[in-house]
Design an enzyme around this catalytic site. Structure first.
Site, PDB file in Angstrom:
ATOM      1  CG  ASP A 242      -1.570   1.178   1.618  1.00  0.00           C
ATOM      2  OD1 ASP A 242      -2.299   1.672   0.755  1.00  0.00           O
ATOM      3  OD2 ASP A 242      -1.412   1.665   2.754  1.00  0.00           O
ATOM      4  N   GLY A 289      -5.427   3.893  -9.016  1.00  0.00           N
ATOM      5  CA  GLY A 289      -6.059   5.081  -8.461  1.00  0.00           C
ATOM      6  C   GLY A 289      -5.038   6.027  -7.865  1.00  0.00           C
ATOM      7  CB  CYS A 296      -7.373  11.590  -2.302  1.00  0.00           C
ATOM      8  SG  CYS A 296      -5.704  11.597  -2.943  1.00  0.00           S
ATOM      9  N   GLY A 330     -10.883   3.844  -5.262  1.00  0.00           N
ATOM     10  CA  GLY A 330     -11.148   5.249  -4.965  1.00  0.00           C
ATOM     11  C   GLY A 330     -12.142   5.906  -5.907  1.00  0.00           C
ATOM     12  N   GLY A 352     -13.673   3.173   0.224  1.00  0.00           N
ATOM     13  CA  GLY A 352     -13.375   3.793   1.512  1.00  0.00           C
ATOM     14  C   GLY A 352     -14.628   4.483   2.014  1.00  0.00           C
ATOM     15  CG  ASN A 353     -17.233   8.582   1.102  1.00  0.00           C
ATOM     16  OD1 ASN A 353     -18.382   8.244   1.380  1.00  0.00           O
ATOM     17  ND2 ASN A 353     -16.828   9.831   1.148  1.00  0.00           N
ATOM     18  CE1 TYR A 376     -12.474   6.885   4.546  1.00  0.00           C
ATOM     19  CE2 TYR A 376     -13.579   8.521   3.179  1.00  0.00           C
ATOM     20  CZ  TYR A 376     -12.753   7.420   3.295  1.00  0.00           C
ATOM     21  OH  TYR A 376     -12.210   6.847   2.172  1.00  0.00           O
ATOM     22  CG  MET A 379      -4.968   5.667   5.124  1.00  0.00           C
ATOM     23  SD  MET A 379      -5.317   5.599   6.887  1.00  0.00           S
ATOM     24  CE  MET A 379      -3.839   4.778   7.455  1.00  0.00           C
ATOM     25  NE  ARG A 392      -1.898   4.436   1.217  1.00  0.00           N
ATOM     26  CZ  ARG A 392      -2.636   4.951   0.238  1.00  0.00           C
ATOM     27  NH1 ARG A 392      -2.717   6.247   0.079  1.00  0.00           N
ATOM     28  NH2 ARG A 392      -3.304   4.169  -0.587  1.00  0.00           N
ATOM     29  CB  SER A 462     -27.226  11.257 -14.884  1.00  0.00           C
ATOM     30  OG  SER A 462     -26.748  11.160 -16.200  1.00  0.00           O
TER      31      SER A 462
HETATM   32  P1  RVP Z   1     -12.874   6.659  -1.501  1.00  0.00           P
HETATM   33  O1  RVP Z   1     -13.602   5.351  -1.558  1.00  0.00           O
HETATM   34  O2  RVP Z   1     -13.217   7.558  -2.648  1.00  0.00           O
HETATM   35  O3  RVP Z   1     -13.046   7.354  -0.193  1.00  0.00           O
HETATM   36  O4  RVP Z   1     -11.317   6.328  -1.698  1.00  0.00           O
HETATM   37  C1  RVP Z   1     -10.600   5.480  -0.852  1.00  0.00           C
HETATM   38  C2  RVP Z   1      -9.163   5.356  -1.335  1.00  0.00           C
HETATM   39  O5  RVP Z   1      -8.491   6.613  -1.268  1.00  0.00           O
HETATM   40  C3  RVP Z   1      -8.284   4.435  -0.510  1.00  0.00           C
HETATM   41  O6  RVP Z   1      -8.471   3.083  -0.787  1.00  0.00           O
HETATM   42  C4  RVP Z   1      -6.888   4.928  -0.859  1.00  0.00           C
HETATM   43  O7  RVP Z   1      -6.385   4.363  -2.041  1.00  0.00           O
HETATM   44  C5  RVP Z   1      -7.092   6.394  -1.102  1.00  0.00           C
HETATM   45  N1  RVP Z   1      -6.625   7.216   0.013  1.00  0.00           N
HETATM   46  C6  RVP Z   1      -6.577   6.907   1.323  1.00  0.00           C
HETATM   47  N2  RVP Z   1      -6.080   7.970   1.974  1.00  0.00           N
HETATM   48  C7  RVP Z   1      -5.865   8.897   1.046  1.00  0.00           C
HETATM   49  C8  RVP Z   1      -5.324  10.230   1.265  1.00  0.00           C
HETATM   50  O8  RVP Z   1      -5.185  10.680   2.380  1.00  0.00           O
HETATM   51  N3  RVP Z   1      -4.978  10.909   0.205  1.00  0.00           N
HETATM   52  N4  RVP Z   1      -6.211   8.436  -0.145  1.00  0.00           N
END
Ligand code: RVP
Length: 479
Positions: A242, A289, A296, A330, A352-353, A376, A379, A392, A462
Site C-alpha cells: 500500500d 487510483g 484525497c 477510490g 473507503g467512503n 473518516y 491516510m 505511504r 442523470s
Molecule cells: P474513496 O472510496 O473515494 O473514499 O477512496 C478510498 C481510497 O483513497 C483508498 O483506498 C486509498 O487508495 C485512497 N486514500 C486513502 N487515503 C488517502 C489520502 O489521504 N490521500 N487516499
C-alpha cells in the site's frame, strides 16, 4: 507539442454505459470475481486499508458478505497480526484453543471458568484425553462436588478430519451443543460448538480458505518486509502493498524481495499509468487510483493523477497482456460507479467512503445537528500521518520535525447502517447494471460494457432534477 500529445482523461461522472439487448435478469447474474490466482470473491468489493475503514470487524463483515477487507497498517506489527488472527478465528468451526478442566477440580472452579470465558460447557480432560464433558446445567445448585461426580461420561467425539455437515448432523441427532475433536489416541485437539456452526450457516455467501476460515487481506508498506513476513505467518490470504505511488523504483526493488519471502497472494498499488504495469509483473494484481479518493488531495496538492475511468481502462489493457488482475481503488460514490469501473476493465473495486459510515467501521461516531456521522479521514491527512502513516506518501523523512505536507483531509460521513445493508444496495445496483448491458458475469461485463461520454448537461439529467426529494432512497443519499 506537449499539449498535443496529452491524452483525454475521463472519470465516473463523464461516462455512462450504453444499454444493450439482453436476456439477463439482475437476480440471475453471477457477481463472483477472481482477484488473484488463489482468491475468488463472491462480490467484487474490497474495503480500503484505512484506519477509519478496515479493522477486524469490517474484515469479518466483508468476508461474510463475500468481499474482502484489507486491514490497515497504521498500527504496530503485533497489533496487525492480532487483527488478522481475529478474522481467521471469527468463524473457525473447530476451535483449537479449547478451555478444559480436570475431573478432580471442584464444580465451583468449572463455573468460574465458564463465566470467565463466557461459555456454557467444558470438556473434562485427564492426561490430555477426553474423559467427560460438563455443562452449566450439570452443575446447577450442586456446590462442593467434583467435576468427576457430575460430568457426562459418555462423550461423543469426532476425529480431526470431520466435515462441517457431518458434525452438525451428529450434534442434532444427539442433541448436544459441544463436540470434542480427538486425535487417534483420543487426545483432545479441538472443539466444535453449535453456536459456531449456526454462525457459519447464516452467511451463505462468505468467502473462506481451505480450512473454512474467512479470507482476509492486510496492508504493508513496500519497505516493511518484517511486517509482511509476520502477517504471512499469521495466515493472511493476501498482502496488499500500500503506497501512494507504486511506480517508485526503490519501492519496486523492496517489493520484489518481499514477494519472494511470502506465500500469500500479492497485490501492489497504487498506479495510474500503464507503464507501471511493465515494472510490476511480479505481482498478482495491481491497484489503480492516484487521486480519485473522496478524502484525497494529491491532485490539488501535487498536481498529479489520472481521472479514474481512464486510469482503469489504460492499466487494465496492459495488465491483461501479463495476466494480472486489476482493482479499481477510490472515487466510487454510487453503485453505478462500480458497474462503470468493472466495464472499464477492473476485476473488483475498493471502497473507503461508502463503507466508512457503517457500524463495523472503526471510525468514531459523532452527532452533528441531531444526525449520526462517523469519522473518516485520508491516510495522507495530518491526523493519520501523525499516527505513523507518513511513509505511504514518502514523507517518512518529515517524521522528526512532524511537519508533513498532507495529501488528504479529515472529516465525517453520514452513518449508513451495517456493512450488509450497504453492500446489499451496492451489489443490487451492480446486478441491475449487468442486466441493462446483458452481462451474465463479471467477465462479460468487462467485455461487453460500452461507454458514452457525456456532457455536464448529461450528468445533470442523470441525477434527480426538478424535484424536492422527500423520501431519501437507501441508494441515493442526499448528503
Ligand atoms: P474513496 O472510496 O473515494 O473514499 O477512496 C478510498 C481510497 O483513497 C483508498 O483506498 C486509498 O487508495 C485512497 N486514500 C486513502 N487515503 C488517502 C489520502 O489521504 N490521500 N487516499
Amino acid at each position: 507539442e506537449k499539449l498535443e500529445k496529452a491524452i483525454r482523461g475521463y472519470t465516473f461522472d463523464d461516462v455512462l454505459l450504453i444499454p444493450q439487448a439482453t436476456e439477463v435478469e439482475p437476480k440471475d447474474v453471477d457477481v463472483s470475481t477472481q482477484i488473484t490466482p488463489n482468491v475468488k470473491l463472491n462480490i467484487p468489493i474490497l474495503s480500503a486499508a484505512m484506519d477509519t475503514v478496515t479493522e477486524w470487524e469490517m474484515a469479518v463483515a466483508m468476508a461474510r458478505e463475500g468481499g474482502l477487507g484489507v486491514i490497515h497498517r497504521n498500527m504496530s506489527i503485533e497489533e496487525q497480526v492480532e487483527q488478522v488472527k481475529r478474522v481467521k478465528k471469527a468463524e473457525r468451526f473447530i476451535v483449537e484453543d479449547v478451555i478444559t478442566i480436570s475431573p478432580d477440580e471442584t464444580v465451583e472452579f468449572a463455573l468460574f471458568l465458564m463465566e470467565k470465558h463466557d461459555i456454557d460447557g467444558l470438556p473434562v480432560v485427564e492426561d490430555r484425553k477426553v474423559v467427560g464433558i460438563i455443562s452449566k446445567k450439570d452443575i446447577a445448585a450442586r456446590e462442593g462436588r467434583t467435576v468427576r461426580e457430575l460430568m457426562t461420561k459418555d462423550v461423543i467425539t469426532v476425529p480431526e478430519c470431520v466435515e462441517v455437515e457431518e458434525a452438525l448432523k451428529i450434534m442434532i441427532e444427539n442433541r448436544i451443543d459441544r463436540l470434542p475433536v480427538v486425535d487417534k489416541e483420543g487426545k483432545l485437539v479441538g472443539l466444535i460448538t453449535m453456536s459456531d456452526l449456526v454462525a457459519r450457516k447464516k452467511y451463505k455467501n462468505a468467502v473462506r480458505d481451505e480450512n473454512g476460515e474467512l479470507l482476509v487481506a492486510a496492508a504493508v508498506s513496500p519497505f516493511d518486509i518484517k511486517r509482511a513476513i509476520a502477517l504471512d505467518k499469521a495466515g493472511v490470504d493476501v498482502i496488499v502493498v500500500d503506497t501512494a505511488h507504486a511506480h517508485n523504483l526503490k519501492a519496486i526493488k523492496a517489493m520484489k524481495e518481499m514477494r519472494a519471502k511470502v506465500d500469500a497472494d500479492f497485490i501492489v498499488g497504487n498506479i495510474a499509468n500503464p507503464k507501471a504495469v511493465d515494472d510490476l509483473t511480479f505481482a498478482d494484481a495491481v491497484k489503480v487510483g492516484i487521486g480519485p479518493g473522496s478524502i484525497c488531495t494529491t491532485r490539488v496538492v501535487a498536481g498529479v493523477g489520472v481521472p479514474q475511468i481512464t486510469a482503469i481502462a489504460m492499466v487494465a489493457d496492459r495488465a491483461q497482456e501479463y495476466g494480472l488482475y486489476v482493482i479499481a481503488d477510490g472515487g466510487i460514490k454510487y453503485s453505478g460507479d462500480i458497474v462503470k469501473a468493472i466495464a472499464a476493465g477492473a476485476d473488483a473495486v475498493m471502497l473507503g467512503n461508502l463503507l466508512a459510515g457503517t457500524k463495523e467501521a472503526p471510525g468514531k461516531e459523532v452527532i452533528i445537528n441531531g444526525r449520526k456521522y462517523k469519522q473518516y479521514r485520508g491516510m495522507g491527512s495530518l491526523g493519520a500521518m501523525m499516527k505513523g502513516g507518513a511513509e505511504r506518501y514518502y514523507q517518512g523523512g518529515y517524521m522528526k520535525t512532524r511537519k508533513f505536507v498532507p495529501e488528504g483531509v479529515e472529516g465525517v460521513v453520514p452513518y449508513r447502517g451495517t456493512v450488509s445493508e450497504v453492500l446489499y444496495q451496492l451489489v443490487g445496483g451492480l446486478r441491475a447494471g449487468m442486466g441493462y448491458v446483458g452481462a451474465r458475469n463479471i467477465k462479460e461485463l468487462k467485455e461487453k460494457g460500452e461507454f458514452v461520454i457525456i456532457t455536464s448537461a448529461g450528468l445533470k439529467e442523470s441525477h434527480p432534477h426538478d424535484i424536492i426529494i422527500t423520501n431519501e432512497a437507501p441508494n441515493y443519499p442526499l448528503e
